[in-house]
Design a protein around this motif. Sequence first.
Motif, mmCIF file in Angstrom:
data_model
loop_
_atom_site.group_PDB
_atom_site.id
_atom_site.type_symbol
_atom_site.label_atom_id
_atom_site.label_comp_id
_atom_site.label_asym_id
_atom_site.label_seq_id
_atom_site.Cartn_x
_atom_site.Cartn_y
_atom_site.Cartn_z
ATOM 1 N N THR A 272 0.844 -1.195 0.000
ATOM 2 C CA THR A 272 0.000 0.000 0.000
ATOM 3 C C THR A 272 0.878 1.243 0.000
ATOM 4 O OG1 THR A 272 -1.836 1.153 1.094
ATOM 5 C CG2 THR A 272 -0.187 0.157 2.532
ATOM 6 N N ILE A 273 0.349 2.322 -0.580
ATOM 7 C CA ILE A 273 1.016 3.624 -0.570
ATOM 8 C C ILE A 273 0.046 4.627 0.027
ATOM 9 C CG2 ILE A 273 2.017 5.484 -1.941
ATOM 10 C CD1 ILE A 273 2.795 3.380 -4.040
ATOM 11 N N GLU A 274 0.423 5.224 1.148
ATOM 12 C CA GLU A 274 -0.426 6.177 1.857
ATOM 13 C C GLU A 274 0.222 7.560 1.826
ATOM 14 O OE1 GLU A 274 -3.378 5.253 2.891
ATOM 15 O OE2 GLU A 274 -2.967 3.165 2.297
ATOM 16 N N THR A 275 -0.605 8.598 1.781
ATOM 17 C CA THR A 275 -0.087 9.967 1.721
ATOM 18 C C THR A 275 -0.657 10.812 2.855
ATOM 19 O OG1 THR A 275 -1.890 10.745 0.292
ATOM 20 C CG2 THR A 275 0.067 9.831 -0.793
ATOM 21 N N PHE A 276 0.037 11.935 3.128
ATOM 22 C CA PHE A 276 -0.443 12.903 4.111
ATOM 23 C C PHE A 276 -0.029 14.293 3.673
ATOM 24 C CE2 PHE A 276 3.738 11.479 5.537
ATOM 25 C CZ PHE A 276 4.392 12.672 5.809
ATOM 26 N N GLN A 277 -0.506 15.308 4.374
ATOM 27 C CA GLN A 277 -0.185 16.696 4.052
ATOM 28 C C GLN A 277 0.733 17.296 5.121
ATOM 29 O OE1 GLN A 277 -3.613 15.602 3.517
ATOM 30 N NE2 GLN A 277 -2.653 15.203 1.523
#
Length: 367
Positions: free
Chosen positions: A192-197
């Motif tokens: 999985t590839i997760e992102t945030f700000q």
Amino acid sequence: MLFVVSACADESTDGDGEGDSSSIEVDVGLISFITGSGAGYGEAITNGIKLANEEVKEEGNVDINLIIEDSAGEQEQALSAAQKLMNSDNVSVLIGPTLSNEMNVVGPEADLNGVPTIGTSTTAVGIPQIGDYIFRNSIPESQAIPASIEAAVEKYDVETVAMLYGNDDVFTQSGFDTMEKVAKDMGLEILTIETFQRDQSDYNAQLTKIKDVDPDLILASALYNEGAVIMNQARRIGIDVPFVGGNGFNSPEVIEIAGDASEGLIVATPWFAGVDNPKVQQFTEKYEEEFDLEPDQFAAQAYDALHLLADAIEKAGSDDRDAIRDALAETSGFEGVLGEMSFDEDGDIVMEPIVLTIKDGKFQLFE
């Protein structure tokens, strides 16, 4: 925020390094992340620069008048500071800014004005390629990340990974791009590839998804304040697999913020205070005595950058921007606290990274 360290240009030499009328006087601008969420970077960089400048002045060959501007980690403020330094203050050289996204706006302006610029912490892909006047002595993510991932994969027999990165920052995006390429090149399965700000505080949604896929390793590209919180929240929800962090994790602030949750973090860096090298030990002792802190990678890179610059100025023989730029480009085999350094044809530093882990509350060699 503006600080000025004045050069004593009118003193005559007395052989004790207190003043030398034959020294080359140069105005140098430093743009540093002094206030805001990443101020730990700016503090280390500014301290390293100041310590090196004290030594350069004692040597007496180069007299650097250092003008320091705060960018607060913001592109607009970094660019405004650069324009002031280049135009109103008419500096011969710029050091910084701290972040790669800041350099993406400052670099083109500096190159257009013919002002040699050294990044001491900008590790994203493409920074030196901005122009002929842009250099960096910070080891790029493209050199550091492969070393840390390969070491972790070998030690923990890794087959699967999860990835987490800030997708609104050029630095963390660049780190992710390198991590993804390395993982694919090594044949690792990305679950999985997760992102945030940037400046996000709650990562539980992303971490829960990572926990559900149960990876062997987590690859994270973040600044230290974000990375520390991510690891802390990961451990709280029961994620116990190792983290490999990008360059933003290379700060003792990670340990300060995350505490025990930082244990086992794996990073690659050009700097380790534990190296058995007299130059390294001397710098570490001086830094601790001056600032009551242990120097980190960012302090060491900044310290070496100022000495690299002083060496180039001495070879240039003047404060002329073009002459200093040419002398910097010819730097080869320079011995600093980071080891032996040279600039390649693009202005990128060439050196070997060291893989470290956090163990017993401190960075140690990863074995």
